[in-house]
Structures are given as C-alpha cells and as structure tokens.
Design a protein around this motif. Structure first.
Motif, mmCIF file in Angstrom:
data_model
loop_
_atom_site.group_PDB
_atom_site.id
_atom_site.type_symbol
_atom_site.label_atom_id
_atom_site.label_comp_id
_atom_site.label_asym_id
_atom_site.label_seq_id
_atom_site.Cartn_x
_atom_site.Cartn_y
_atom_site.Cartn_z
ATOM 1 N N GLY A 62 0.826 -1.203 0.000
ATOM 2 C CA GLY A 62 0.000 0.000 0.000
ATOM 3 C C GLY A 62 0.857 1.248 0.000
ATOM 4 N N PRO A 63 0.261 2.418 0.321
ATOM 5 C CA PRO A 63 1.011 3.680 0.298
ATOM 6 C C PRO A 63 2.198 3.661 1.250
ATOM 7 C CG PRO A 63 -1.348 4.091 0.403
ATOM 8 C CD PRO A 63 -1.177 2.623 0.631
ATOM 9 N N LEU A 64 3.291 4.270 0.819
ATOM 10 C CA LEU A 64 4.502 4.384 1.627
ATOM 11 C C LEU A 64 4.568 5.786 2.226
ATOM 12 C CD1 LEU A 64 7.005 2.664 -0.839
ATOM 13 C CD2 LEU A 64 5.902 1.629 1.150
ATOM 14 N N ARG A 65 4.718 5.837 3.546
ATOM 15 C CA ARG A 65 4.800 7.135 4.240
ATOM 16 C C ARG A 65 5.922 7.086 5.262
ATOM 17 N NH1 ARG A 65 -0.804 6.468 3.544
ATOM 18 N NH2 ARG A 65 -1.754 8.204 2.385
ATOM 19 N N GLY A 66 6.919 7.966 5.071
ATOM 20 C CA GLY A 66 8.044 8.019 5.989
ATOM 21 C C GLY A 66 9.356 7.875 5.250
ATOM 22 N N GLY B 126 3.139 9.201 0.693
ATOM 23 C CA GLY B 126 1.970 8.481 0.214
ATOM 24 C C GLY B 126 1.839 8.479 -1.288
ATOM 25 N N GLU B 127 2.678 9.274 -1.981
ATOM 26 C CA GLU B 127 2.610 9.292 -3.443
ATOM 27 C C GLU B 127 3.239 8.032 -4.051
ATOM 28 O OE1 GLU B 127 6.479 11.517 -2.495
ATOM 29 O OE2 GLU B 127 4.540 11.085 -1.569
ATOM 30 N N LEU B 128 4.078 7.341 -3.252
ATOM 31 C CA LEU B 128 4.633 6.058 -3.660
ATOM 32 C C LEU B 128 3.870 4.946 -2.956
ATOM 33 C CD1 LEU B 128 8.474 6.793 -3.362
ATOM 34 C CD2 LEU B 128 7.000 7.086 -5.347
ATOM 35 N N SER B 129 3.799 3.801 -3.608
ATOM 36 C CA SER B 129 3.116 2.658 -3.002
ATOM 37 C C SER B 129 3.903 1.396 -3.294
ATOM 38 C CB SER B 129 1.687 2.534 -3.531
ATOM 39 O OG SER B 129 1.701 2.309 -4.932
ATOM 40 N N LEU B 130 3.690 0.412 -2.444
ATOM 41 C CA LEU B 130 4.354 -0.876 -2.584
ATOM 42 C C LEU B 130 3.341 -1.932 -3.000
ATOM 43 C CD1 LEU B 130 6.878 -2.700 -2.185
ATOM 44 C CD2 LEU B 130 6.118 -3.032 0.188
ATOM 45 N N GLY B 131 3.645 -2.662 -4.038
ATOM 46 C CA GLY B 131 2.840 -3.803 -4.456
ATOM 47 C C GLY B 131 3.705 -5.049 -4.488
ATOM 48 N N ARG B 132 3.065 -6.211 -4.586
ATOM 49 C CA ARG B 132 3.817 -7.469 -4.623
ATOM 50 C C ARG B 132 3.263 -8.391 -5.709
ATOM 51 N NH1 ARG B 132 7.353 -7.900 -0.437
ATOM 52 N NH2 ARG B 132 7.027 -6.445 1.306
ATOM 53 N N GLY C 1 3.171 -11.222 -8.140
ATOM 54 C CA GLY C 1 3.992 -12.419 -8.218
ATOM 55 C C GLY C 1 4.852 -12.647 -6.997
ATOM 56 N N GLY C 2 4.546 -11.923 -5.909
ATOM 57 C CA GLY C 2 5.289 -12.101 -4.677
ATOM 58 C C GLY C 2 6.542 -11.262 -4.564
ATOM 59 N N ARG C 3 6.918 -10.510 -5.623
ATOM 60 C CA ARG C 3 8.127 -9.669 -5.583
ATOM 61 C C ARG C 3 7.737 -8.221 -5.347
ATOM 62 N NH1 ARG C 3 12.764 -11.914 -7.818
ATOM 63 N NH2 ARG C 3 13.721 -10.069 -6.861
ATOM 64 N N PRO C 4 8.499 -7.519 -4.485
ATOM 65 C CA PRO C 4 8.142 -6.119 -4.201
ATOM 66 C C PRO C 4 8.372 -5.211 -5.412
ATOM 67 C CG PRO C 4 10.237 -6.684 -3.161
ATOM 68 C CD PRO C 4 9.675 -7.962 -3.715
ATOM 69 N N VAL C 5 7.413 -4.329 -5.656
ATOM 70 C CA VAL C 5 7.498 -3.339 -6.735
ATOM 71 C C VAL C 5 7.035 -1.999 -6.187
ATOM 72 C CG1 VAL C 5 6.588 -2.609 -8.977
ATOM 73 C CG2 VAL C 5 7.147 -5.018 -8.587
ATOM 74 N N VAL C 6 7.808 -0.955 -6.417
ATOM 75 C CA VAL C 6 7.450 0.402 -5.991
ATOM 76 C C VAL C 6 6.914 1.164 -7.197
ATOM 77 C CG1 VAL C 6 8.314 2.608 -5.123
ATOM 78 C CG2 VAL C 6 9.096 0.473 -4.094
ATOM 79 N N ALA C 7 5.759 1.778 -7.013
ATOM 80 C CA ALA C 7 5.154 2.601 -8.063
ATOM 81 C C ALA C 7 4.790 3.950 -7.473
ATOM 82 C CB ALA C 7 3.916 1.914 -8.639
ATOM 83 N N GLY C 8 4.666 4.937 -8.328
ATOM 84 C CA GLY C 8 4.294 6.283 -7.875
ATOM 85 C C GLY C 8 3.219 6.867 -8.751
ATOM 86 N N ARG C 9 2.452 7.767 -8.171
ATOM 87 C CA ARG C 9 1.452 8.522 -8.919
ATOM 88 C C ARG C 9 1.680 9.996 -8.608
ATOM 89 N NH1 ARG C 9 -4.784 7.608 -10.249
ATOM 90 N NH2 ARG C 9 -5.356 9.744 -10.731
ATOM 91 N N PHE C 10 1.940 10.800 -9.658
ATOM 92 C CA PHE C 10 2.335 12.192 -9.478
ATOM 93 C C PHE C 10 1.528 13.106 -10.399
ATOM 94 C CE2 PHE C 10 6.182 9.423 -9.512
ATOM 95 C CZ PHE C 10 6.378 9.369 -8.140
ATOM 96 N N GLY C 11 1.452 14.360 -10.026
ATOM 97 C CA GLY C 11 1.025 15.378 -10.960
ATOM 98 C C GLY C 11 2.074 15.525 -12.051
ATOM 99 N N LEU C 12 1.691 16.067 -13.183
ATOM 100 C CA LEU C 12 2.609 16.139 -14.322
ATOM 101 C C LEU C 12 3.821 17.008 -14.013
ATOM 102 C CD1 LEU C 12 3.407 15.503 -17.184
ATOM 103 C CD2 LEU C 12 1.757 17.192 -18.002
ATOM 104 N N ASN C 13 3.630 18.148 -13.367
ATOM 105 C CA ASN C 13 4.779 18.996 -13.045
ATOM 106 C C ASN C 13 5.665 18.349 -11.992
ATOM 107 O OD1 ASN C 13 4.247 21.108 -14.840
ATOM 108 N ND2 ASN C 13 2.836 22.085 -13.423
ATOM 109 N N ASP C 14 5.057 17.647 -11.032
ATOM 110 C CA ASP C 14 5.827 16.903 -10.040
ATOM 111 C C ASP C 14 6.697 15.862 -10.737
ATOM 112 O OD1 ASP C 14 6.781 15.488 -7.864
ATOM 113 O OD2 ASP C 14 4.839 15.246 -6.894
ATOM 114 N N TYR C 15 6.107 15.164 -11.706
ATOM 115 C CA TYR C 15 6.866 14.163 -12.461
ATOM 116 C C TYR C 15 8.040 14.802 -13.204
ATOM 117 C CZ TYR C 15 8.076 11.101 -16.346
ATOM 118 O OH TYR C 15 8.776 10.367 -17.264
#
Length: 553
Positions: A283-287, A305-311, A313-327
C-alpha cells in the motif's frame, strides 16, 4: 444590430507606430491581483514603480473572452466558422478561404467573426439572464450585450472584477483555450520571457487621439486577473515589454491535475522495502523509505503516500502517482539539475514532450517506467528549485519531435544537456537552446500534442448530455459528486486506450456503438464527476459506479 467596428479590434488599417509614439511607449502599465486592491506598476527597461490604477481602458478584443465564457456553458451548439473569402481583412484572423475554425482556436487567433452575437444566436435578454445567474456581482457593463464592443471604455478595476467573476468551470475552459495565445507569433515573447504561466488575450485599439494602444488581459495560471497596456499594437507592446515583466509578475503555482504513474526501478529487481526501519506493508509508503535491491545495493528516500508498494507475483514493486509537473521536476532532479535555469527549462520541455510521445495511457493517467533507456525519475520528492522549473513551463511540449535528450551527446533532434549548459552560459534563452537542438520544432500544450486536435464525437457527446440529468439524480447523495459543467468534450481516439484529459476537459474514446464503448465513456465521465470523491481515483470504484449507472453486470 452591432456595427462592423465590433470586429476590428486587433488592427486599425493605415496606422503605424511613429517615432514619437515609440518614445512615448517606453513604459507600460501593469495591473494584477485582487480587483478590490490590485497592484499597479509602471514598468520600463529601467525598472518599475508603483502607480495609481488607471481609470479606464477600452475593451478592444477582450469582449471575445466573455463571449467564449458564455459559450463554454454549452447552452447551445455553435458550428465552426467557415471562411468564405468575402471578408479577407477580418478572416485573416480566422482561417484561409474554404477552411473552418473552432471556438478554442478562434479565441486564440482573435477571430471576431466566430463570436458575433447574431451568429452564435445570443440575444441581449439571454445574455443578461445568464450573467445574472452566473456572476450577479459582476460589473454592470458586463450584463449589457450592446456594450460588449471594442470601443467601450470600462474602468481597469471593473475589468479585473469581470475576469474574476467568471466562475471556476467556465474560467478553466477559457484559460485552457487561452494557452494557445502565447504560441501565436504576435505573443511569442511572453512565452520566451515568462514561460507558460499566462492565460491572456491580446487586445489593440486607440486612445481617442488616434494613437494606437494595446496589450493583454486575462489571468495568471492560478486565476489571478491581470491587465497590461502600452503604446502601439498588442504585438509591439508585448515585444517591447515582455523582457521587463519577468521580475514584476509573481510566478504562481499552477494546478497539477494531469497524472503520471511510474513503475520504479524497472531494470533493478527489489529484494525488500523498509519504512522507518521496518518491513513495509503493501500500500502507500509514508516516511523514510529504504529500497534494498537484489544486487545488494540500497537507496534511501522519503515518501508522503505518493509512492506505493505492491507485490505482483510475490516480488516487491514500488510505483508512484504524481502530478505532471511533479513528475517533470523528478526527471530534472534525477537526470540533470535545476541550474542553469535556461538549460533546466529546456530540459523540462523536452522531458514533458518525451512523456506524452512515449507513455501509455490508462485510467486517465500517463504510464511510464523509470528506466535509463527512457527517462529516469527520482523517487524522492523534488526540491523546490526543480519544481519551479517544471511549473514555469507548465503544460508546454514540443510539436513534431520525440523529445529525446542525452547528458553529453548531441545528435539531430536530440538535446544535449552539456550543450544546453554551454548555451545558457553564453546567454541563450531556453527556447533558443531548444531551437538549436530540435531545429524547426514548434510548441504545443499537453492534450493537443499527444492526441492532436479534438475531432468531436457528436454522437457520444449527445449520448452523454442526454444521460447526465438522470445520473445527476442517481449520484446526488454520493460524497464529492459534482455534475461537470460544462460537459467534457468527447474526442475521437484512433488508437490506444481511452482516457480522460482532466486539464483540457476532454474524453478520448472510440465511440458508443457497443455496450463496452458506452461503459468506457461513462467511466471516463466519472473521472470528472467524482474528482472530489474520496475514492475518485480508485479505478475499481469508478468502474463499479459506471456499471451501476448503465445497469451492466
């Protein structure tokens, strides 16, 4: 009916700027801010000094801004204007004989023939009634359609008040159309010296003594009203004054509505992710985050919280969701840096162009990997300097090129950061750096560059309009629901996945011929209607809501 001079507010035939007028035009009057207490400055090459707010100004072609705002309500369908060649002087602001011009382009090009009240079918009574409902506290002159003429003199304070009175949805639509103005040759110096932070309409008229005056009026990117006047045509005033204005106008923060989803570390598998020293939950990463890679390397950064952790296939993957200017700011921070400013601004435009040319689309967002073969993206929040560089060129992209760049290597249609830094040291502006890198590439804005001009799907727009009233009743009790007003345009999508362009208020779809296509249009509509819902960005929730509206299992 209104006289012909209603139209001719951009050029008065036979006038030219004399030497005496040019000398008199060595300063411009700039007013911006709260209409109740605006800032007024007389600006010249020698600096600026405060001044009283000027008592009056002619409307010039600014009447078209208010007509556009009225038409953006969607109260009536207005056909494109077709240039016939019978009025070449006026049609020179519109299109070539046999061609057509739509509403957005007509405002940017100052095509008065498009906005004539008789042509668009608005009466004085309808005009007064609409503005009374929408902006009851607007200046009295705005309610009188007969006063909506270039020669009408109004106080500058009341003009700012009239601009401020245009409400959120109609203002956003008008501002989106006005993005094109600084791409037009007559206003290009605004783009060169101020970036893409202006949403203004140029105007020209005369001062009652036969002398030309002109300038612009509209909004800064955050909705702050602004007005400028000098001696000469609008093009002459802007060319003269644009270099002076960079330090006189605030750089507001633009809304960052378009979104980008990034899959981080696509070439470097993760072994573990920690938050504040403990294994992170899905879920969301904070800290404070520590990414531990399978190759034993580690990387620390923070997330709110803009980054999140998913798994998957059981492997950790970090994804982010940003505004276009933030990106874009994160790309600048990862690829190069925020200094020198001219080089960084050029890179921001190139990076934004690369995104819209190469990213995928899903759920109204761009989707792209953090990858050295594409664009590298910092997982850490961008520093203020990088974010301001991205915001300075808000929404701006190159047209006709892929936006490729490299740290050291120059090549045709490719920006070299090393060469950009050298150009900045030699005094080149950001747009001159891009010209050297990409040749004759022009500029456009996000939403036009990746999908082209909107080719309206009239059947889908009519279908959507016919269902909004029912959907509004059914969703009235849903938290955060707001029926979009005006309705978003539905534009033809020839390839790729359907999506909602929130900034340009458009839905890109293939049609409504099948149940699945209708579901898609309803889904993308809900991205507008549920923008303020706590789960408005939850694709599963939006899809379930769309299915319930259509009765689809």
């Amino acid at each position: 009916m209104l006289a012909r001079h209603f139209l001719c507010c951009c050029l008065v035939a036979g006038w030219s700027l004399t030497a005496a007028e040019a000398a008199a035009g060595s300063a411009v009057e700039l007013v911006f801010g709260d209409p109740e207490a605006p800032t007024a400055v007389r600006v010249s090459a020698n600096g600026g000094e405060t001044m009283p707010v000027p008592a009056s100004t002619p409307l010039g072609s600014l009447w078209k801004v208010f007509m556009y705002a009225y038409l953006s309500a969607g109260a009536r369908n207005v056909a494109d204007y077709r240039c016939s060649g019978r009025d070449p002087a006026e049609e020179s602001y519109c299109c070539a004989p046999g061609e057509r011009i739509g509403r957005d382009e007509a405002l940017a090009k100052s095509c008065g023939l498009y906005f004539m009240p008789r042509r668009v079918g608005v009466s004085a009574a309808e005009w007064r009634a609409w503005w009374t409902r929408q902006a009851p506290r607007a200046p009295a002159w705005l309610f009188d359609l007969d006063r909506l003429q270039p020669a009408t003199e109004v106080s500058v304070a009341s003009l700012l008040a009239a601009l401020a009175a245009i409400d959120g949805d109609h203002r956003r639509a008008t501002m989106a159309a006005l993005q094109r103005v600084s791409l037009e040759p007559r206003a290009r110096p605004l783009l060169s010296h101020l970036g893409n932070g202006m949403r203004v309409k140029t105007w020209s008229w005369h001062d009652g003594k036969g002398r030309r005056i002109g300038g612009f009026a509209g909004w800064l990117v955050d909705g702050t009203p602004v007005w400028l006047r000098g001696s000469g045509s609008s093009a002459q005033v802007i060319e003269q004054a644009a270099p002076w204005l960079a330090g006189r106008l605030p750089q507001p923060t633009p809304p960052d509505e378009a979104c980008v989803r990034v899959r981080f570390f696509s070439r470097y598998p993760l072994a573990e992710v920690l938050v504040d020293g403990r294994p992170a939950a899905t879920g969301p990463l904070r800290g404070s985050v520590e990414a531990r890679f399978a190759n034993t390397r580690r990387l620390s950064f923070s997330s709110r919280g803009e980054l999140s952790l998913g798994r998957p296939g059981g492997r950790p993957v970090v994804a982010g969701r940003f505004g276009l200017n933030d990106y874009v700011a994160r790309v600048i921070q990862r690829e190069a840096g925020a200094e020198p400013a001219a080089a960084a601004r050029a890179l921001a435009v190139a990076a934004r162009t690369y995104l819209v040319r190469h990213a995928g689309h899903a759920g109204g967002c761009y989707e792209i990997d953090d990858d050295s073969s594409a664009q590298r993206v910092s997982p850490a929040p961008p520093e203020h300097a990088a974010l301001r560089v991205a915001q300075w060129s808000d929404g701006l992209v190159l047209s006709g090129v892929a936006g490729r760049y490299h740290l050291t290597r120059s090549a045709p249609q490719q920006l070299s950061w090393q060469a950009a830094v050298a150009g900045a040291a030699a005094g080149e502006r950001w747009d001159e750096i891009l010209e050297h890198a990409y040749g004759g590439a022009g500029f456009s804005v996000v939403g036009e560059a990746d999908a082209g001009e909107c080719q309206p799907l009239a059947s889908a727009e009519n279908w959507l309009a016919g269902r909004q009233a029912v959907w509004k009743r059914r969703l009235a009790g849903v938290a955060g629901f707001e029926a979009p007003a005006p309705l978003p345009r539905v534009c033809r999508l020839d390839h790729g996945n359907p999506y909602a362009d929130i900034e340009r208020r458009r839905i890109y779809a293939s049609g409504i011929g099948s149940a699945n296509e209708r579901l898609t249009v309803a889904h993308e509509y809900l991205h507008f209607a549920l923008a303020n819902h706590p789960r408005g960005r939850d694709e599963d929730f939006v899809e379930q809501t769309a299915r319930s509206l259509l009765g689809t299992p």
